[in-house]
Motif scaffolding. Structure first.
Motif, PDB file in Angstrom:
ATOM      1  N   MET A   1      15.037  -9.634  12.259  1.00  0.00           N
ATOM      2  CA  MET A   1      14.520  -9.000  13.369  1.00  0.00           C
ATOM      3  C   MET A   1      12.989  -9.185  13.414  1.00  0.00           C
ATOM      4  N   LEU A   2      12.512  -9.615  14.534  1.00  0.00           N
ATOM      5  CA  LEU A   2      11.170  -9.482  14.892  1.00  0.00           C
ATOM      6  C   LEU A   2      10.239 -10.110  13.810  1.00  0.00           C
ATOM      7  N   GLU A   3      10.676 -11.276  12.941  1.00  0.00           N
ATOM      8  CA  GLU A   3      10.018 -11.670  11.897  1.00  0.00           C
ATOM      9  C   GLU A   3       8.762 -12.270  12.126  1.00  0.00           C
ATOM     10  N   THR A   4       8.373 -12.904  13.258  1.00  0.00           N
ATOM     11  CA  THR A   4       7.146 -13.231  13.530  1.00  0.00           C
ATOM     12  C   THR A   4       6.022 -12.154  13.841  1.00  0.00           C
ATOM     13  N   LEU A   5       6.600 -11.084  14.405  1.00  0.00           N
ATOM     14  CA  LEU A   5       5.633 -10.080  14.448  1.00  0.00           C
ATOM     15  C   LEU A   5       5.314  -9.183  13.000  1.00  0.00           C
ATOM     16  N   LYS A   6       6.388  -9.082  12.373  1.00  0.00           N
ATOM     17  CA  LYS A   6       6.359  -8.595  11.019  1.00  0.00           C
ATOM     18  C   LYS A   6       5.165  -9.300  10.220  1.00  0.00           C
ATOM     19  N   GLN A   7       5.308 -10.742  10.291  1.00  0.00           N
ATOM     20  CA  GLN A   7       4.443 -11.289   9.601  1.00  0.00           C
ATOM     21  C   GLN A   7       2.800 -11.275  10.233  1.00  0.00           C
ATOM     22  N   ARG A   8       2.679 -11.057  11.482  1.00  0.00           N
ATOM     23  CA  ARG A   8       1.464 -10.883  12.060  1.00  0.00           C
ATOM     24  C   ARG A   8       1.028  -9.467  11.600  1.00  0.00           C
ATOM     25  N   VAL A   9       1.838  -8.325  11.716  1.00  0.00           N
ATOM     26  CA  VAL A   9       1.422  -6.918  11.365  1.00  0.00           C
ATOM     27  C   VAL A   9       0.967  -7.067   9.831  1.00  0.00           C
ATOM     28  N   TYR A  10       1.688  -7.693   9.313  1.00  0.00           N
ATOM     29  CA  TYR A  10       1.414  -7.594   7.574  1.00  0.00           C
ATOM     30  C   TYR A  10       0.036  -8.423   7.520  1.00  0.00           C
ATOM     31  N   ASP A  11      -0.049  -9.307   8.072  1.00  0.00           N
ATOM     32  CA  ASP A  11      -1.564 -10.070   8.086  1.00  0.00           C
ATOM     33  C   ASP A  11      -2.408  -9.336   8.440  1.00  0.00           C
ATOM     34  N   ALA A  12      -2.390  -8.551   9.515  1.00  0.00           N
ATOM     35  CA  ALA A  12      -3.226  -7.606  10.227  1.00  0.00           C
ATOM     36  C   ALA A  12      -3.669  -6.380   9.201  1.00  0.00           C
ATOM     37  N   ASN A  13      -2.616  -6.028   8.588  1.00  0.00           N
ATOM     38  CA  ASN A  13      -2.657  -4.848   7.403  1.00  0.00           C
ATOM     39  C   ASN A  13      -3.742  -5.333   6.319  1.00  0.00           C
ATOM     40  N   MET A  14      -3.250  -6.556   5.815  1.00  0.00           N
ATOM     41  CA  MET A  14      -4.114  -7.183   4.792  1.00  0.00           C
ATOM     42  C   MET A  14      -5.742  -7.375   5.181  1.00  0.00           C
ATOM     43  N   GLN A  15      -5.995  -7.438   6.147  1.00  0.00           N
ATOM     44  CA  GLN A  15      -7.260  -7.422   6.729  1.00  0.00           C
ATOM     45  C   GLN A  15      -8.034  -6.254   6.588  1.00  0.00           C
ATOM     46  N   LEU A  16      -7.233  -5.097   6.468  1.00  0.00           N
ATOM     47  CA  LEU A  16      -8.190  -3.753   6.230  1.00  0.00           C
ATOM     48  C   LEU A  16      -8.882  -3.702   4.951  1.00  0.00           C
ATOM     49  N   PRO A  17      -8.341  -3.985   3.761  1.00  0.00           N
ATOM     50  CA  PRO A  17      -9.053  -4.157   2.481  1.00  0.00           C
ATOM     51  C   PRO A  17     -10.069  -5.057   2.544  1.00  0.00           C
ATOM     52  N   LYS A  18      -9.973  -6.185   3.166  1.00  0.00           N
ATOM     53  CA  LYS A  18     -10.717  -7.395   3.172  1.00  0.00           C
ATOM     54  C   LYS A  18     -12.151  -7.150   3.911  1.00  0.00           C
ATOM     55  N   LEU A  19     -11.661  -6.338   4.997  1.00  0.00           N
ATOM     56  CA  LEU A  19     -12.859  -5.903   5.976  1.00  0.00           C
ATOM     57  C   LEU A  19     -13.537  -4.509   5.436  1.00  0.00           C
ATOM     58  N   GLY A  20     -13.214  -4.088   4.178  1.00  0.00           N
ATOM     59  CA  GLY A  20     -13.781  -2.615   3.747  1.00  0.00           C
ATOM     60  C   GLY A  20     -13.505  -1.629   4.497  1.00  0.00           C
ATOM     61  N   LEU A  21     -12.348  -1.496   5.117  1.00  0.00           N
ATOM     62  CA  LEU A  21     -11.986  -0.400   5.984  1.00  0.00           C
ATOM     63  C   LEU A  21     -10.992   0.486   5.426  1.00  0.00           C
ATOM     64  N   VAL A  22     -10.499   0.220   4.138  1.00  0.00           N
ATOM     65  CA  VAL A  22      -9.644   1.231   3.680  1.00  0.00           C
ATOM     66  C   VAL A  22      -9.865   1.698   2.348  1.00  0.00           C
ATOM     67  N   THR A  23      -9.640   2.499   1.631  1.00  0.00           N
ATOM     68  CA  THR A  23      -9.542   3.073   0.176  1.00  0.00           C
ATOM     69  C   THR A  23      -8.276   3.254   0.038  1.00  0.00           C
ATOM     70  N   PHE A  24      -7.549   2.701  -1.094  1.00  0.00           N
ATOM     71  CA  PHE A  24      -6.319   2.956  -1.611  1.00  0.00           C
ATOM     72  C   PHE A  24      -5.438   2.411  -0.221  1.00  0.00           C
ATOM     73  N   THR A  25      -4.335   3.510   0.027  1.00  0.00           N
ATOM     74  CA  THR A  25      -3.253   3.034   1.109  1.00  0.00           C
ATOM     75  C   THR A  25      -3.731   3.846   2.498  1.00  0.00           C
ATOM     76  N   TRP A  26      -4.846   4.184   2.763  1.00  0.00           N
ATOM     77  CA  TRP A  26      -5.339   5.258   3.939  1.00  0.00           C
ATOM     78  C   TRP A  26      -5.383   4.153   5.140  1.00  0.00           C
ATOM     79  N   GLY A  27      -4.522   3.457   5.371  1.00  0.00           N
ATOM     80  CA  GLY A  27      -4.751   2.794   6.942  1.00  0.00           C
ATOM     81  C   GLY A  27      -3.300   2.116   7.060  1.00  0.00           C
ATOM     82  N   ASN A  28      -3.233   1.855   8.460  1.00  0.00           N
ATOM     83  CA  ASN A  28      -2.014   1.200   8.884  1.00  0.00           C
ATOM     84  C   ASN A  28      -2.176   0.386  10.193  1.00  0.00           C
TER      85      ASN A  28
END
Lengths: 242, 242, 242, 242
Positions: free
Chosen positions: A1-28
């Motif tokens: 269900m919505l597999e393409t969107l899941k992948q894009r949302v996953y990728d975007a979430n993974m950008q948060l620590p790379k961009l220095g925007l989150v500590t631990f799990t504090w972002g979504n």
């Protein structure tokens, strides 16, 4: 269900620590499929290094889980409320990035003091008022969405032109047409807050850009007369939004 | 002896440089086995890149070495005192993280100005008073523990609800149910100090959260009505505490 | 066409993220071939990780594309204007590095308060005045070059001795004899801004270097009496400019 | 000639970028062989990534090159002067680390406001006065050494107890018994400056440690009653100095 969107949302979430925007799990990050009226959001409190695309949770516009074994982000009712009222947005990002939170704690707008902010945000980034006791104790996360939308209405702001807000005493929410773009906006907001902080400390006054400079930079990158970047099929990926 | 605990204390110590919380050897983590009345602590002044699980030192609640070839951390008597008086805590972390030390040097509490702090700490992080000359010259590290406990008693603070303190002119101690959690708290404290500093510079006033927002965010993550994160067996590791 | 120069401009552009000077695509480097009257510049809005040497765009001194499939940087008319009026410079770098932008937003010069700045810049780094509404609405990027050159003329500054400027409300431009040197100057400017900011906050006064110290440090590294570094053929690469 | 010392000086120089203390080539370390009256120093303006152990230059106490194809650091006369007058020191490090330079530009001592500084420096880190025009124009680098030594004499400071200085408008010099230790002190100085800056901004007063706390922390790590760290042959490398 919505597999393409899941992948894009996953990728975007993974950008948060790379961009220095989150500590631990504090972002979504979430993103919506407007046709189906469903959005995909990060599960609550899962470490980024353990996150997988299939862990993304599918939720309807009432914030109810439609698919997924994990609890969605505790901020899900805020996302749902924003999707119901900001009808043009396709994705939302929430972080606790420290420069932005400093302004939220101070209950101050991030003033548009430089073109770095104006390239992305058409003016100040508003700080929505703090929730009162009743708003917090009844439906906190839903009411967080409500104060944001109310503040945009009160100030007559267009959420497409100012795709960000600070929630007083809490932190920033940004949005955009795609998950990737909402993360991009979260980074621009953080850098803009850092610059505005130092500029305010140097001058001790709000040195807002004049309207004509705001217009110039914002419309260099947005709208039909935009001339920044490449507008051909040849350049892909990040370039598309930058 | 306590090999599993040694490994966990080692792992937690190794998190300190990864999280940007220590320079050189300026930090230590310990964890206690309450049944045996023994705790495991980092040896004194050993570089992180040379540290091995078997180097951890086993100490009793009087701070005496029970097993280990190396000297335990010079802060061992502080750890022992805290374990003797804060009976519910399972681990302690001490660092010289710079934002926290700036507040300690200023002899100021870290005010709870945003939900980032309230998610973990139920209110301000207290700054215990400076030790006097006699306290320093007799049993410095033991008395460091004593001023911490005395300050919690005087303010009627629950160490489980506010698992951190600043020692004036020195730096932060944090604790938690596990070694990993005490390190987590050390990082939240450092980020909270950074945010509070910038917020104070923007407003020049302490903008404390109202009690009801403090309650909301703290109890979103703690106690029987907590609804943040996953409460199933499916999610492991970091997610368990975040 | 100009393949060697393209490679050098590409390399210099790729230094910007490595030196921490750009977020996303917010920066560009160009370099000129004075004999041919053509310069090579980064394409507009292309992500650094996707950039290739052959993507560099060749432009003439009127800012018209001579070779290349991609749009050149939107700042191309600024570069062209500077090349037309600062006849000794060989390359230009533009970034939105945050300490520099904070001074630009505050519309303040970066005062020469330490030898770190004086080693590279012979005095304060000037902040050119904000463009007025007409300048912005007619030929914004060209007029950005114009206010820079006008400010240098008005202050009687030598662009070789002060190879940098802040554009009010916008950000820094630096230049140099080579692409690499202009990037080097962009980094020195950013570090100088960081130092000057903190020094100003400590003293709340501009503590300019005296002229004789400015002379000493600047001429230690520049001119025929320079004695810093190696002046033989044995040392190559970065060493040549440092 | 002095190959072992060259290797150690090389290693210590390479620590500077790893510890975040230098930008480009702005730093140097030297170490002395007191028996031979010769010291080894980094060549001037060579990039760290190109540096090799055999590039280190051997210099006598008058600052004359005894061996080496490259020019020694332009700061060589400062090093030589310090070695001639601080007879117990074995190595010297100079950097332009930004927090330290901010205090130097402000012409302020780094006040000992926390134990982080007191663990290494027995009190404030002095800022030596700015050189006057004649001192700069005659023998600048030699006179830099002279103002440092004069300031230590005037304040009756022991260079072993306070192994660091700021030169007004310029930056820090640190020293120690070994090249590695002088680099260690350069890092402690930088962290101490960062902490002191933020503490001063929070309090707007110099909150010096009392003498008894200074004594306690300094002598925990130094002198015959030191009890921090390991004092056996089992722990090597970094641990030895930490």
């Amino acid at each position: 269900m919505l597999e393409t969107l899941k992948q894009r949302v996953y990728d975007a979430n993974m950008q948060l620590p790379k961009l220095g925007l989150v500590t631990f799990t504090w972002g979504n990050v979430s993103a919506i499929d407007r046709q189906q009226g469903l959005f995909v959001i990060k599960p609550s409190g899962v470490a980024y290094e353990q996150l997988r695309p299939q862990d993304m949770v599918v939720v309807n516009l009432q914030g109810q889980v439609v698919e997924g074994d994990l609890n969605p982000s505790s901020d899900t009712p805020t996302h749902a409320y924003l999707y119901r009222h900001f009808l043009t947005i396709g994705a939302i990002t929430h972080t606790h990035s420290p420069w932005a939170v400093a302004f939220a704690a101070a209950e101050m707008d991030i003033p548009a003091v430089s073109t770095t902010q104006a390239d992305t945000f058409y003016g100040d980034i508003p700080c929505a008022p703090a929730l009162n006791e009743q708003q917090i104790n009844t439906a906190y996360e839903l009411n967080t969405g409500k104060v944001i939308v109310d503040e945009f209405n009160k100030r007559q702001l267009d959420p497409d032109a100012v795709p960000a807000v600070l929630v007083s005493q809490h932190g920033p929410f940004t949005w955009g047409e795609s998950a990737e773009k909402s993360v991009y906006n979260a980074k621009v907001l953080e850098v803009s807050a850092e610059i505005a902080y130092h500029s305010l400390q140097l001058t001790h006054r709000n040195s807002h850009l004049p309207q004509y400079l705001l217009d110039k930079h914002y419309y260099r990158k947005h709208g039909q007369h935009a001339y920044y970047g490449q507008h051909s099929a040849e350049v892909k990926g990040h370039a598309a939004h930058a």
